[in-house]
Design a protein around this motif. Structure first.
Motif, PDB file in Angstrom:
ATOM      1  N   CYS A 190       1.099  -1.512   0.040  1.00 47.37           N
ATOM      2  CA  CYS A 190       0.001   0.172   0.036  1.00 47.37           C
ATOM      3  C   CYS A 190       0.850   1.105  -0.328  1.00 47.37           C
ATOM      4  N   VAL A 191       1.770   1.439   0.587  1.00 47.61           N
ATOM      5  CA  VAL A 191       2.602   2.365   0.875  1.00 47.61           C
ATOM      6  C   VAL A 191       2.987   2.835  -0.620  1.00 47.61           C
ATOM      7  N   GLN A 192       3.603   1.233  -1.470  1.00 47.90           N
ATOM      8  CA  GLN A 192       4.557   1.284  -1.817  1.00 47.90           C
ATOM      9  C   GLN A 192       3.935   1.525  -3.461  1.00 47.90           C
ATOM     10  N   VAL A 193       2.136   1.714  -3.475  1.00 41.98           N
ATOM     11  CA  VAL A 193       1.689   2.456  -4.391  1.00 41.98           C
ATOM     12  C   VAL A 193       0.869   4.048  -4.338  1.00 41.98           C
ATOM     13  N   CYS A 194       0.782   4.326  -3.022  1.00 43.12           N
ATOM     14  CA  CYS A 194       0.419   5.719  -3.077  1.00 43.12           C
ATOM     15  C   CYS A 194       1.129   6.786  -3.823  1.00 43.12           C
ATOM     16  N   PRO A 195      -0.213   7.884  -4.829  1.00 43.92           N
ATOM     17  CA  PRO A 195       1.040   8.135  -5.446  1.00 43.92           C
ATOM     18  C   PRO A 195       2.139   9.908  -5.000  1.00 43.92           C
ATOM     19  N   VAL A 196       0.857   9.978  -3.280  1.00 47.20           N
ATOM     20  CA  VAL A 196       0.850  11.373  -2.792  1.00 47.20           C
ATOM     21  C   VAL A 196       2.169  11.387  -1.817  1.00 47.20           C
ATOM     22  N   GLY A 197       1.863  10.236  -1.830  1.00 44.28           N
ATOM     23  CA  GLY A 197       2.852  10.347   0.176  1.00 44.28           C
ATOM     24  C   GLY A 197       1.792   9.936   1.302  1.00 44.28           C
ATOM     25  N   ALA A 198       0.856   9.663   1.425  1.00 45.78           N
ATOM     26  CA  ALA A 198      -0.196   9.638   2.125  1.00 45.78           C
ATOM     27  C   ALA A 198      -0.074   8.329   3.229  1.00 45.78           C
ATOM     28  N   THR A 199       0.542   7.604   2.529  1.00 42.48           N
ATOM     29  CA  THR A 199       0.929   7.201   3.647  1.00 42.48           C
ATOM     30  C   THR A 199       1.775   6.118   3.414  1.00 42.48           C
ATOM     31  N   PHE A 200       2.301   5.708   4.938  1.00 40.38           N
ATOM     32  CA  PHE A 200       3.866   5.395   4.912  1.00 40.38           C
ATOM     33  C   PHE A 200       4.212   4.909   6.002  1.00 40.38           C
ATOM     34  N   ASP A 201       5.336   4.481   5.830  1.00 41.33           N
ATOM     35  CA  ASP A 201       5.736   3.364   7.068  1.00 41.33           C
ATOM     36  C   ASP A 201       6.382   4.289   7.981  1.00 41.33           C
ATOM     37  N   SER A 202       5.585   4.880   9.088  1.00 39.06           N
ATOM     38  CA  SER A 202       6.450   5.304   9.831  1.00 39.06           C
ATOM     39  C   SER A 202       7.952   4.688  10.762  1.00 39.06           C
ATOM     40  N   PRO A 203       9.026   5.022  11.134  1.00 40.84           N
ATOM     41  CA  PRO A 203       9.902   4.969  11.443  1.00 40.84           C
ATOM     42  C   PRO A 203      10.290   3.685  13.195  1.00 40.84           C
ATOM     43  N   ASP A 224      -1.921   9.594   6.080  1.00 43.30           N
ATOM     44  CA  ASP A 224      -1.673  11.464   6.174  1.00 43.30           C
ATOM     45  C   ASP A 224      -2.864  12.031   5.651  1.00 43.30           C
ATOM     46  N   LYS A 225      -3.985  12.312   6.902  1.00 41.67           N
ATOM     47  CA  LYS A 225      -5.393  12.466   5.532  1.00 41.67           C
ATOM     48  C   LYS A 225      -5.485  13.516   5.082  1.00 41.67           C
ATOM     49  N   THR A 226      -4.555  14.456   5.487  1.00 40.02           N
ATOM     50  CA  THR A 226      -4.522  15.991   4.219  1.00 40.02           C
ATOM     51  C   THR A 226      -4.110  15.801   3.031  1.00 40.02           C
ATOM     52  N   TYR A 227      -3.514  14.812   3.229  1.00 39.46           N
ATOM     53  CA  TYR A 227      -2.733  14.513   1.880  1.00 39.46           C
ATOM     54  C   TYR A 227      -3.245  13.150   0.882  1.00 39.46           C
ATOM     55  N   CYS A 228      -4.079  12.769   1.818  1.00 37.47           N
ATOM     56  CA  CYS A 228      -4.824  11.061   0.753  1.00 37.47           C
ATOM     57  C   CYS A 228      -5.485  12.119  -0.169  1.00 37.47           C
ATOM     58  N   LEU A 229      -5.475  11.670  -1.775  1.00 38.95           N
ATOM     59  CA  LEU A 229      -6.841  12.356  -2.295  1.00 38.95           C
ATOM     60  C   LEU A 229      -7.925  11.286  -2.530  1.00 38.95           C
ATOM     61  N   GLY A 230      -7.713  10.185  -1.508  1.00 39.54           N
ATOM     62  CA  GLY A 230      -8.632   9.145  -2.238  1.00 39.54           C
ATOM     63  C   GLY A 230      -8.852   8.051  -3.073  1.00 39.54           C
ATOM     64  N   CYS A 231      -8.288   8.687  -4.238  1.00 39.35           N
ATOM     65  CA  CYS A 231      -7.330   7.686  -5.267  1.00 39.35           C
ATOM     66  C   CYS A 231      -8.076   6.131  -4.884  1.00 39.35           C
ATOM     67  N   ARG A 232      -7.232   5.203  -3.823  1.00 40.31           N
ATOM     68  CA  ARG A 232      -8.212   3.380  -3.424  1.00 40.31           C
ATOM     69  C   ARG A 232      -6.486   2.655  -4.039  1.00 40.31           C
ATOM     70  N   TYR A 233      -5.968   3.219  -4.580  1.00 36.28           N
ATOM     71  CA  TYR A 233      -4.873   3.020  -5.272  1.00 36.28           C
ATOM     72  C   TYR A 233      -4.774   1.264  -4.139  1.00 36.28           C
ATOM     73  N   CYS A 234      -4.427   2.339  -2.804  1.00 33.48           N
ATOM     74  CA  CYS A 234      -3.885   1.586  -1.353  1.00 33.48           C
ATOM     75  C   CYS A 234      -4.942   0.116  -1.186  1.00 33.48           C
ATOM     76  N   VAL A 235      -6.141   0.739  -1.611  1.00 33.74           N
ATOM     77  CA  VAL A 235      -6.975  -0.272  -0.940  1.00 33.74           C
ATOM     78  C   VAL A 235      -7.245  -1.546  -2.109  1.00 33.74           C
ATOM     79  N   GLN A 236      -6.901  -1.382  -3.138  1.00 34.17           N
ATOM     80  CA  GLN A 236      -6.434  -2.206  -4.051  1.00 34.17           C
ATOM     81  C   GLN A 236      -4.837  -2.942  -4.330  1.00 34.17           C
TER      82      GLN A 236
END
Lengths: 255, 155
Positions: free
Chosen positions: A136-149, A156-168
């Motif tokens: 899911c992190v690999q496909v996010c086009p905007v850096g909205a989902t990420f592995d924390s340290p 990151d809800k302020t960055y998420c576009l709702g594109c659903r790539y990660c859902v798939q």
């Protein structure tokens, strides 16, 4: 080519200038490992994981209810950060399990099977596996989902576009689009709790300790003994996601 | 000589356009990308704090025992010793913050026990399971059992 002193100094000066500019740029990354927002919580000191003991889960649904209350998950029965599945393996047919999860196990499970029918039955709680190499992190086009340290997959809800790539992309079906914000939502390992020294809501209310949060970077955490002493399996190991939800005594029929 | 200069000049224009375009890209990017983007990786470091901001719903058993030490201790040695309070009593962080703000409801002894102890095929065989009709003619469990320490004393 003969280099005189003047040319050498000018050339050396340029190299020094560029190197120091690069070093000052890198400094913020060096400092980042120590900088902390939550008092007493050091990101680099933790690597979160969870253990789920199949032999202890009683399908009470406490985790599902607690998760919805803790994280304000929509109450409709198809939005879950964690849910419980019931596996039913009819006698002599171990390859084709019958799986059900009424409302994600929110209200527990009505008995569907008769004692003595020769079937094997067990519950499998599921949640985000907080993969070390998350699809899911690999496909996010905007850096909205990420592995924390500290090893938690966050959004990151302020960055998420709702594109659903990660859902798939999620092989475990752990993500959904929150209809209120139209951004993706998922298990955060109760990040607001674990960074304050509490356990996750699901582990807090689990009456049998079937699910227990663990910190792999803490040498005295019970998770190390647990992983050593049980037969451990992760979901879909063939996908090499580096899943960090470790199932003890999981049946091979679980998908 | 003048001929050479004209050839060189059209390259200068190209370079100038490239330099201006690159500068514009740098400026626009600096304006759009937050300072904390990329501190830990390809994401906004502030998102970690955003995820931390959520208020608690479950206080955690340690908070309960601050005041209700007697109840916590009454479970010692019993079958429910390790079951944490909010497993049955529900999320009570508001109550832990300010006991007058939220009065916890007492769980219904007729149903709360059955959430776990109703017999089911999928439950581990070692887990205590009870059919309330067969076992006690649907009497509420607390008629005989103490919820915090349910094992019946001998005699």
């Amino acid at each position: 080519m003969v280099t005189d002193r003047r040319e050498f100094l000018i050339g050396g000066g340029r190299v020094l200038l560029i190197a120091s500019a690069a070093a000052s740029g890198a400094l913020k990354y060096v400092l980042a490992g120590a900088a902390e927002q939550a008092p007493g919580y050091v990101l680099d000191d933790h690597w979160w994981a969870m253990t789920i003991d199949i032999d202890r889960c009683i399908g009470c649904g406490n985790c599902v209810r607690a998760c919805k209350a803790e994280n304000d998950v929509p109450r409709e029965p198809f939005f879950f950060r964690t849910w419980v599945e019931r596996y039913h393996l009819p006698e002599g047919d171990v390859d084709r399990p019958v799986v059900d999860s009424p409302d994600g196990g929110f209200d527990g499970f009505k008995e569907l099977y008769r004692p003595g029918d020769g079937s094997k039955n067990f519950y499998v709680p599921k949640l985000c596996n907080h993969c070390a190499h998350s699809p899911c992190v690999q496909v996010c086009p905007v850096g909205a989902t990420f592995d924390s340290p500290d090893g938690v997959v966050l959004v990151d809800k302020t960055y998420c576009l709702g594109c659903r790539y990660c859902v798939q992309a999620c092989p475990y079906g752990c993500r959904f689009i929150d209809p209120r914000t139209r951004t993706v939502d998922k298990c955060t390992f109760c990040y607001h709790r674990i960074t304050k020294g509490l356990t996750t809501a699901c582990c807090e209310v689990c009456p049998t300790d079937a699910r227990v949060l663990g910190d792999l970077k803490n040498p005295s955490d019970r998770i190390h003994a647990f992983l050593r002493e049980h037969t451990i399996h992760v979901l879909k190991p063939q996908m090499a996601t580096g899943a960090k939800v470790y199932y003890a005594d999981l049946d091979g029929s679980v998908r | 000589m003048a001929h050479d200069f004209r050839d060189f000049e059209h390259l200068l224009r190209l370079v100038a356009i490239f330099v201006v375009g690159f500068a514009l890209f740098i400026v626009v990017r600096a304006m759009l990308v937050p300072d904390d983007f990329g501190v830990y990786g390809h994401f906004r470091a502030g998102a970690l704090d955003d995820n931390r901001q959520r208020p608690l719903a479950h206080a955690g058993a340690a908070a309960c025992s601050d005041c209700h030490d007697d109840v916590v201790n009454s479970r010692a040695g019993g079958g429910h010793e390790k079951v944490r309070c909010e497993a049955c009593h529900g999320p009570l962080a508001a109550h832990a913050d300010d006991p007058s703000a939220q009065a916890p409801e007492l769980p219904n002894p007729g149903t709360v026990c059955l959430k776990c102890h109703l017999p089911a095929m999928a439950k581990p065989a070692t887990f205590p399971q009870v059919d309330p009709t067969e076992h006690a003619d649907n009497e509420p469990c607390d008629t005989c059992h103490l919820p915090h320490s349910p094992r019946l004393e001998e005699g």
